[in-house]
Design a protein around this motif. Structure first.
Motif, short mmCIF file in Angstrom:
data_model
loop_
_atom_site.label_atom_id
_atom_site.label_comp_id
_atom_site.label_asym_id
_atom_site.label_seq_id
_atom_site.Cartn_x
_atom_site.Cartn_y
_atom_site.Cartn_z
N ARG A 168 9.04 -1.93 48.32
CA ARG A 168 7.87 -1.33 49.00
C ARG A 168 8.18 0.09 49.47
NH1 ARG A 168 7.96 -4.58 54.84
NH2 ARG A 168 10.21 -4.75 54.97
N SER A 169 8.94 0.83 48.66
CA SER A 169 9.29 2.19 49.07
C SER A 169 8.08 3.11 48.97
CB SER A 169 10.43 2.74 48.21
OG SER A 169 9.96 3.01 46.92
N HIS A 191 9.41 -7.75 49.41
CA HIS A 191 10.47 -6.89 49.96
C HIS A 191 11.59 -7.78 50.45
CE1 HIS A 191 8.49 -8.18 53.61
NE2 HIS A 191 7.35 -7.78 53.05
N SER A 192 12.52 -7.17 51.19
CA SER A 192 13.73 -7.92 51.55
C SER A 192 13.45 -9.07 52.53
CB SER A 192 14.79 -6.99 52.14
OG SER A 192 14.34 -6.48 53.38
N GLN A 213 19.18 -3.13 42.95
CA GLN A 213 20.33 -4.05 42.92
C GLN A 213 20.51 -4.59 41.51
OE1 GLN A 213 20.33 -7.12 46.01
NE2 GLN A 213 19.28 -5.70 47.37
N VAL A 233 12.27 -1.05 37.15
CA VAL A 233 12.33 0.35 37.62
C VAL A 233 13.76 0.72 38.05
CG1 VAL A 233 11.41 1.98 39.33
CG2 VAL A 233 9.92 0.22 38.37
N ILE A 235 17.54 1.66 38.80
CA ILE A 235 18.60 2.42 38.12
C ILE A 235 19.86 2.22 38.96
CG2 ILE A 235 19.43 4.69 37.38
CD1 ILE A 235 16.58 5.63 37.12
N THR A 270 9.10 8.34 33.86
CA THR A 270 8.94 9.10 35.10
C THR A 270 9.00 10.60 34.81
OG1 THR A 270 9.87 7.28 36.37
CG2 THR A 270 9.97 9.45 37.40
#
Ligand code: NDP
Length: 288
Positions: A168-169, A191-192, A213, A233, A235, A270
């Motif tokens: 959720r960045s 999210h976490s 991760q 997504v 990296i 991107t």
């Protein structure tokens, strides 16, 4: 092996359009020009900025990387940003993240003028997503825009699909959720602190992971019916210093309908979006 949703054919298909658009702008006296501010020498950032410059130059646009010391004073850094904001010959400005410790407290989303905000982070550009606009009309955040472009190329219809976004960045998860909603997808953001993540991802038509991760999403997160699509997504660097995603590609590729690779998936998409945003910003300078 399931269908691998590689970026290469998507980029190949779009690059000629970008070259043509760039030439058209040049014929009208406008050379699309991107400036990238790189503060410090974070190795990943150095590679990302080089790749961005190379792609811009490939389509005929101009790109300069402004290298600043990690020790730069906040005032000098802000001056540099302001000078570029005020330079009419520059159409796009990007501040490569992460910023070093000394500047970390700055809210980069408001530093770049919204008309040059090729990253799509400025609140005014994000608000366009809130209003329901799609990525082709606005300066949309590059990774979400790239994901949608990839889906369109591979005829992955988003309307009515249940899409689970993990992460959720501000730069990926949240704007992606908005953009997908604008395509009439039914979006769940995890999210976490999400409970029962595996149950939620198993219920999805499309799983999009933006966690950071290595191999976090694995066979336990997907159904056995080979109908799900996984978009990775992430990296990350593994123990052998190889670039890998958030998803365990090897095992998942036999269990799902289609999956994006890392590298060669959302990363190049991107950069494609960045170039599209730059041309959009340059066009706007010609026809405000
Ligand atoms: P952030 O670190 O800002 O956000 C990570 C998100 O993942 C957070 O929302 C966090 O939850 C969530 N998360 C972390 N651990 C878990 C977990 N165990 N279960 C569920 N959710 C979890 O990362 P970014 O969005 O900036 O980047 C994510 C990844 O995507 C990175 O690998 C980055 O390198 C990559 N990336 C790739 C791009 C590309 O072009 N391909 C572009 C941008 C990023 P919480 O909010 O609760 O902390």
């Amino acid at each position: 092996m399931s269908n691998v949703l590689s970026a290469k054919p998507v980029v190949d298909k779009n690059i000629n359009d970008l070259i043509n658009e760039c030439n058209l702008l040049k014929s009208k006296g406008v050379t699309p020009y991107l400036k990238v501010i790189l503060v410090g020498d974070n190795p990943a950032s150095v590679i990302y900025t080089k790749n961005k410059k190379a792609f811009c130059e490939k389509i005929g646009a101009k790109c300069d990387i402004i290298k600043l010391s990690a020790d730069i004073d906040e005032k000098d850094f802000l001056n540099e940003v302001e000078n570029i904001n005020n330079d009419n010959s520059v159409h796009g400005l990007l501040i490569q993240l992460p910023l070093p410790k000394k500047l970390k407290h700055l809210d980069v989303t408001t530093l770049v003028n919204e008309t040059k905000d090729v990253d799509g982070f400025h609140p005014l550009n994000v608000f366009e997503l809130y209003k329901g606009n799609k990525e082709d009309k606005i300066l949309a955040p590059c990774t979400p825009k790239g994901i949608v472009t990839l889906c369109k190329f591979y005829n992955i219809d988003l309307e009515g699909k249940k899409i689970v976004v993990v992460g959720r960045s501000l730069i990926v998860g949240k704007p992606l959720a908005l953009l997908l909603m604008n395509y009439n997808a039914t979006v769940t953001v995890c999210h976490s602190k999400t409970k029962n993540l595996k149950e939620i991802t198993k219920s999805a038509d499309i799983i999009i992971s933006a966690i950071g991760q290595e191999g976090f999403i694995n066979c336990d997160h997907v159904r056995d019916d080979k109908t799900q699509i996984v978009i990775d997504v992430g990296i990350n660097k593994n123990n052998d210093n190889k670039t890998v995603g958030d998803c365990d590609f090897q095992t998942l590729s036999n269990k799902v309908k289609a999956i994006t690779p890392v590298p060669g998936g959302i990363g190049p998409m991107t950069i494609l979006s960045l170039a599209q945003n730059l041309l959009q910003a340059a066009k706007k300078s010609l026809y405000p």
